[in-house]
Design an enzyme around this catalytic site. Sequence first.
Site, PDB file in Angstrom:
ATOM      1  N   GLU A  40       0.933 -15.662  25.861  1.00 49.00           N
ATOM      2  CA  GLU A  40       1.309 -17.324  25.701  1.00 49.00           C
ATOM      3  C   GLU A  40       2.205 -17.687  25.296  1.00 49.00           C
ATOM      4  O   GLU A  40       2.073 -18.792  24.312  1.00 49.00           O
ATOM      5  CB  GLU A  40      -0.177 -17.588  24.718  1.00 49.00           C
ATOM      6  CG  GLU A  40      -1.656 -16.388  24.577  1.00 49.00           C
ATOM      7  CD  GLU A  40      -2.318 -17.002  25.636  1.00 49.00           C
ATOM      8  OE1 GLU A  40      -2.037 -18.255  25.615  1.00 49.00           O
ATOM      9  OE2 GLU A  40      -3.951 -16.198  25.653  1.00 49.00           O
ATOM     10  N   LEU A  84       0.647  -1.551   0.152  1.00 47.36           N
ATOM     11  CA  LEU A  84      -0.300  -0.398   0.446  1.00 47.36           C
ATOM     12  C   LEU A  84       0.815   1.239   0.099  1.00 47.36           C
ATOM     13  O   LEU A  84       0.068   2.583   0.138  1.00 47.36           O
ATOM     14  CB  LEU A  84      -1.132   0.324   1.349  1.00 47.36           C
ATOM     15  CG  LEU A  84      -2.316  -0.620   1.216  1.00 47.36           C
ATOM     16  CD1 LEU A  84      -1.832  -1.974   0.728  1.00 47.36           C
ATOM     17  CD2 LEU A  84      -3.035  -0.649   1.871  1.00 47.36           C
TER      18      LEU A  84
HETATM   19  P1  TGC Z   1       7.417 -28.264  33.121  1.00 47.07           P
HETATM   20  O1  TGC Z   1       8.359 -29.251  34.127  1.00 47.07           O
HETATM   21  O2  TGC Z   1       7.802 -29.024  31.529  1.00 47.07           O
HETATM   22  O3  TGC Z   1       6.420 -29.183  33.716  1.00 47.07           O
HETATM   23  C1  TGC Z   1       5.629 -28.371  35.358  1.00 47.07           C
HETATM   24  C2  TGC Z   1       4.210 -29.506  34.778  1.00 47.07           C
HETATM   25  O4  TGC Z   1       3.710 -29.027  33.723  1.00 47.07           O
HETATM   26  C3  TGC Z   1       3.294 -30.050  32.991  1.00 47.07           C
HETATM   27  N1  TGC Z   1       2.935 -29.162  31.028  1.00 47.07           N
HETATM   28  C4  TGC Z   1       2.245 -29.234  30.928  1.00 47.07           C
HETATM   29  N2  TGC Z   1       0.693 -29.890  31.038  1.00 47.07           N
HETATM   30  C5  TGC Z   1      -0.331 -29.418  29.558  1.00 47.07           C
HETATM   31  N3  TGC Z   1      -0.275 -28.483  29.111  1.00 47.07           N
HETATM   32  C6  TGC Z   1       1.313 -27.709  28.497  1.00 47.07           C
HETATM   33  N4  TGC Z   1       1.563 -26.918  27.972  1.00 47.07           N
HETATM   34  C7  TGC Z   1       2.269 -28.375  29.296  1.00 47.07           C
HETATM   35  N5  TGC Z   1       3.949 -28.275  29.644  1.00 47.07           N
HETATM   36  C8  TGC Z   1       4.540 -28.021  30.422  1.00 47.07           C
HETATM   37  C9  TGC Z   1       4.029 -30.789  32.951  1.00 47.07           C
HETATM   38  O5  TGC Z   1       3.924 -32.039  32.604  1.00 47.07           O
HETATM   39  C10 TGC Z   1       4.840 -30.915  34.391  1.00 47.07           C
HETATM   40  O6  TGC Z   1       3.381 -31.733  34.957  1.00 47.07           O
HETATM   41  P2  TGC Z   1       3.864 -32.671  36.585  1.00 47.07           P
HETATM   42  O7  TGC Z   1       2.424 -33.381  36.464  1.00 47.07           O
HETATM   43  O8  TGC Z   1       5.288 -33.665  36.304  1.00 47.07           O
HETATM   44  O9  TGC Z   1       4.437 -31.192  37.034  1.00 47.07           O
HETATM   45  O10 TGC Z   1       7.766 -26.871  33.580  1.00 47.07           O
HETATM   46  P3  TGC Z   1       9.141 -26.086  33.075  1.00 47.07           P
HETATM   47  O11 TGC Z   1       8.543 -25.306  34.251  1.00 47.07           O
HETATM   48  O12 TGC Z   1       9.941 -26.409  32.423  1.00 47.07           O
HETATM   49  O13 TGC Z   1       7.666 -24.819  31.972  1.00 47.07           O
HETATM   50  C11 TGC Z   1       7.813 -25.001  30.561  1.00 47.07           C
HETATM   51  C12 TGC Z   1       7.572 -24.324  29.589  1.00 47.07           C
HETATM   52  C13 TGC Z   1       8.777 -23.185  30.071  1.00 47.07           C
HETATM   53  C14 TGC Z   1       6.951 -24.958  28.612  1.00 47.07           C
HETATM   54  C15 TGC Z   1       6.612 -22.886  30.294  1.00 47.07           C
HETATM   55  O14 TGC Z   1       6.222 -22.920  31.216  1.00 47.07           O
HETATM   56  C16 TGC Z   1       5.959 -21.948  29.097  1.00 47.07           C
HETATM   57  O15 TGC Z   1       4.738 -22.634  28.404  1.00 47.07           O
HETATM   58  N6  TGC Z   1       6.226 -20.869  29.724  1.00 47.07           N
HETATM   59  C17 TGC Z   1       5.495 -19.894  28.632  1.00 47.07           C
HETATM   60  C18 TGC Z   1       3.852 -19.286  29.522  1.00 47.07           C
HETATM   61  C19 TGC Z   1       3.426 -18.414  29.134  1.00 47.07           C
HETATM   62  O16 TGC Z   1       3.166 -19.020  28.277  1.00 47.07           O
HETATM   63  N7  TGC Z   1       2.612 -17.987  29.180  1.00 47.07           N
HETATM   64  C20 TGC Z   1       1.250 -17.294  29.174  1.00 47.07           C
HETATM   65  C21 TGC Z   1       0.731 -16.290  29.921  1.00 47.07           C
HETATM   66  S1  TGC Z   1      -0.868 -16.344  30.403  1.00 47.07           S
HETATM   67  C22 TGC Z   1      -0.525 -15.333  28.392  1.00 47.07           C
HETATM   68  O17 TGC Z   1      -0.046 -14.390  28.484  1.00 47.07           O
HETATM   69  C23 TGC Z   1      -2.111 -14.557  28.029  1.00 47.07           C
HETATM   70  S2  TGC Z   1      -2.139 -13.622  27.186  1.00 47.07           S
HETATM   71  C24 TGC Z   1      -4.172 -13.665  26.649  1.00 47.07           C
HETATM   72  C25 TGC Z   1      -4.374 -12.628  25.952  1.00 47.07           C
HETATM   73  O18 TGC Z   1      -4.566 -11.376  25.581  1.00 47.07           O
HETATM   74  O19 TGC Z   1      -4.723 -13.388  24.690  1.00 47.07           O
HETATM   75  P1  FAD Z   2      10.407 -12.764  29.256  1.00 39.94           P
HETATM   76  O1  FAD Z   2      10.357 -14.207  29.487  1.00 39.94           O
HETATM   77  O2  FAD Z   2      11.864 -11.950  30.322  1.00 39.94           O
HETATM   78  O3  FAD Z   2      11.110 -13.367  28.273  1.00 39.94           O
HETATM   79  C1  FAD Z   2      12.747 -12.629  27.237  1.00 39.94           C
HETATM   80  C2  FAD Z   2      12.768 -12.715  26.087  1.00 39.94           C
HETATM   81  O4  FAD Z   2      13.939 -13.999  26.369  1.00 39.94           O
HETATM   82  C3  FAD Z   2      11.864 -13.549  25.082  1.00 39.94           C
HETATM   83  O5  FAD Z   2      12.436 -12.858  23.632  1.00 39.94           O
HETATM   84  C4  FAD Z   2      12.363 -14.865  25.106  1.00 39.94           C
HETATM   85  O6  FAD Z   2      11.360 -16.128  23.793  1.00 39.94           O
HETATM   86  C5  FAD Z   2      13.622 -14.871  26.135  1.00 39.94           C
HETATM   87  N1  FAD Z   2      14.143 -16.281  26.463  1.00 39.94           N
HETATM   88  C6  FAD Z   2      13.479 -17.010  27.989  1.00 39.94           C
HETATM   89  N2  FAD Z   2      14.068 -17.675  28.155  1.00 39.94           N
HETATM   90  C7  FAD Z   2      14.009 -18.098  27.337  1.00 39.94           C
HETATM   91  C8  FAD Z   2      15.119 -19.150  27.299  1.00 39.94           C
HETATM   92  N3  FAD Z   2      15.502 -20.281  28.606  1.00 39.94           N
HETATM   93  N4  FAD Z   2      15.927 -19.583  26.201  1.00 39.94           N
HETATM   94  C9  FAD Z   2      16.081 -18.291  25.042  1.00 39.94           C
HETATM   95  N5  FAD Z   2      15.699 -17.305  25.009  1.00 39.94           N
HETATM   96  C10 FAD Z   2      14.835 -17.449  26.489  1.00 39.94           C
HETATM   97  N6  FAD Z   2       0.565 -13.164  31.169  1.00 39.94           N
HETATM   98  C11 FAD Z   2      -0.553 -13.214  31.565  1.00 39.94           C
HETATM   99  O7  FAD Z   2      -0.820 -14.354  32.900  1.00 39.94           O
HETATM  100  N7  FAD Z   2      -2.151 -13.559  31.731  1.00 39.94           N
HETATM  101  C12 FAD Z   2      -2.290 -12.713  30.582  1.00 39.94           C
HETATM  102  O8  FAD Z   2      -3.915 -12.053  30.558  1.00 39.94           O
HETATM  103  C13 FAD Z   2      -1.908 -11.335  29.338  1.00 39.94           C
HETATM  104  N8  FAD Z   2      -1.525 -10.834  28.917  1.00 39.94           N
HETATM  105  C14 FAD Z   2      -0.492 -10.126  28.562  1.00 39.94           C
HETATM  106  C15 FAD Z   2      -1.111  -8.964  27.350  1.00 39.94           C
HETATM  107  C16 FAD Z   2      -0.133  -8.394  26.609  1.00 39.94           C
HETATM  108  C17 FAD Z   2      -0.476  -7.349  25.355  1.00 39.94           C
HETATM  109  C18 FAD Z   2       0.936  -8.959  26.849  1.00 39.94           C
HETATM  110  C19 FAD Z   2       2.543  -8.217  26.338  1.00 39.94           C
HETATM  111  C20 FAD Z   2       1.544 -10.107  27.420  1.00 39.94           C
HETATM  112  C21 FAD Z   2       0.622 -10.886  28.349  1.00 39.94           C
HETATM  113  N9  FAD Z   2       0.676 -11.546  29.241  1.00 39.94           N
HETATM  114  C22 FAD Z   2      -0.128 -12.124  29.828  1.00 39.94           C
HETATM  115  C23 FAD Z   2       2.437 -11.806  29.724  1.00 39.94           C
HETATM  116  C24 FAD Z   2       3.156 -12.732  28.697  1.00 39.94           C
HETATM  117  O9  FAD Z   2       2.873 -14.048  28.934  1.00 39.94           O
HETATM  118  C25 FAD Z   2       5.005 -12.177  29.144  1.00 39.94           C
HETATM  119  O10 FAD Z   2       5.283 -10.964  27.881  1.00 39.94           O
HETATM  120  C26 FAD Z   2       5.389 -13.698  27.522  1.00 39.94           C
HETATM  121  O11 FAD Z   2       5.164 -14.840  28.332  1.00 39.94           O
HETATM  122  C27 FAD Z   2       6.728 -12.981  27.839  1.00 39.94           C
HETATM  123  O12 FAD Z   2       7.409 -13.060  29.133  1.00 39.94           O
HETATM  124  P2  FAD Z   2       8.513 -11.366  29.113  1.00 39.94           P
HETATM  125  O13 FAD Z   2       7.401 -10.978  28.848  1.00 39.94           O
HETATM  126  O14 FAD Z   2       8.249 -11.611  30.917  1.00 39.94           O
HETATM  127  O15 FAD Z   2       9.345 -12.008  28.702  1.00 39.94           O
END
Ligand code: TGC
Ligand code: FAD
Length: 392
Positions: A372, A347
């Site tokens: 997420e 665009l």
């Molecule tokens: P790890 O030791 O691998 O696992 C701990 C326990 O959790 C189980 N598990 C799961 N269970 C269900 N679903 C999954 N996807 C699972 N992944 C792991 C696992 O089997 C174990 O169970 P148990 O019974 O043995 O205790 O855990 P870790 O500490 O090494 O971490 C793994 C990792 C890095 C993959 C995980 O913590 C992760 O996904 N980190 C990213 C954090 C994240 O996604 N945060 C999102 C926050 S919410 C958000 O962003 C909302 S935005 C909303 C919006 O506006 O749309």
């Molecule tokens: P960090 O974990 O500090 O990561 C910083 C950088 O380091 C990233 O590039 C990451 O990939 C990298 N990194 C981290 N660990 C490693 C590794 N082991 N190896 C290599 N690279 C690594 N959370 C909620 O709980 N609820 C919500 O409703 C929600 N809503 C959100 C809405 C918005 C608009 C935003 C921006 C975030 C929201 N979040 C929510 C939080 C979101 O899930 C986190 O921002 C996200 O999981 C990343 O965490 P952080 O920002 O602390 O980054």
Amino acid sequence: MSYYPLTSIPDYYGIDALLTEEHKLIRQSVRDWVESFVMPQIDQAAQNHTDLPGLMKELGKIGALGPYIPVEYGGSGLDQISYGLIMQELERGDSAVRSAASVQSSLVMFPINEFGSEEQKKKYLPQLAAGEMIGSFGLTEPNHGSDPSSMETYFKDMGDHYLLNGAKMWITNSPVCDIAVVWAKNEEGKIQGLIVERGMEGFTTPETHNKWSLRASKTGELVFNDVKVPKENLLPGVTGLKGPLSCLNSARYGISWGVIGAAIDCYCTAVQYSKERKQFGKPIGSYQLQQKKLAEFLTEITKAQLLCLQLGNLKNDHKASPAQISMAKRNNVKMAIDIARESRQILGGMGIMGEFPMMRHAANLESVITYEGTHDVHLLITGLDITGINAF
Ligand code: TGC
Ligand code: FAD
């Protein structure tokens, strides 16, 4: 109204033939609602950093809140492909609209339905489904994002209630939520979920200002300062990180579909513009460089659609693994953000304007590629699945 005819929304591989009549009806009704409610006001809301007024109740009316939650608790009892199609249509409007629906559905209603008591389900789910109550999900903390298992928020058993302390950051809808599903550590250091209600003493929800992304959505903190949480507000059905991560499986699945909608909005806009805009005496769509971009967009959208459809089938059969969901979230968000950025270039200068959706989608997708689970984290989940070696 969209700038392009809705008939130009692509189904290049005839995927519609794999959908049921019900799927297509649901998609059409959400598409119509997005055209009439979201499209006319989304640019102004994003420019002014304000909400779409009455959004949650509207989402409730069209059945976009908890589509797969059983009918007896106010949901629609639909399958996972219906849920995905709803997310796709909402995000064609704006990621903020899909975010509102996915947090409410997958991060608030899902844990209450899966892990809640019968009383909790009856008390909260119907109001959440109607959009009369707004929920938020507290996992991320100031010091712990990608590594939620290190969270510091904790609660103590005080006999007749729990005492909750700590803070959550980056929480979608925190400033406007009525309840929050909060993940915190018990006295044994194990993670459990608590339902915290607005009005509980010591619970505040300060807004995070000045975002350049998801400007039509509110983001903020959840702060707990000696909050007395009634014992009946503990989610009894799960202990450990698998509780919040199960919710994320559902939300990440929805995002995989949702971002296809954002990509479609950018692609269709670019196709239309490339046929109308003339330079050097010819439509810019007649030049090979622009056709290459459009052809690649359509290829990537089609691949993403097929990925989601099969993931939806697996999910309907309860066979979708978390790693399969991570692959789809990572692939599709990158696909969408690349299309938003590249289509903006088609665009030219007009691409930076609010009349067209590319800058808004591209800026929104900067959050979607981070929340997420970041793009990097999802790659590491796939790497772990391939090798069995944890590289976190
Ligand atoms: P790890 O030791 O691998 O696992 C701990 C326990 O959790 C189980 N598990 C799961 N269970 C269900 N679903 C999954 N996807 C699972 N992944 C792991 C696992 O089997 C174990 O169970 P148990 O019974 O043995 O205790 O855990 P870790 O500490 O090494 O971490 C793994 C990792 C890095 C993959 C995980 O913590 C992760 O996904 N980190 C990213 C954090 C994240 O996604 N945060 C999102 C926050 S919410 C958000 O962003 C909302 S935005 C909303 C919006 O506006 O749309
Ligand atoms: P960090 O974990 O500090 O990561 C910083 C950088 O380091 C990233 O590039 C990451 O990939 C990298 N990194 C981290 N660990 C490693 C590794 N082991 N190896 C290599 N690279 C690594 N959370 C909620 O709980 N609820 C919500 O409703 C929600 N809503 C959100 C809405 C918005 C608009 C935003 C921006 C975030 C929201 N979040 C929510 C939080 C979101 O899930 C986190 O921002 C996200 O999981 C990343 O965490 P952080 O920002 O602390 O980054």
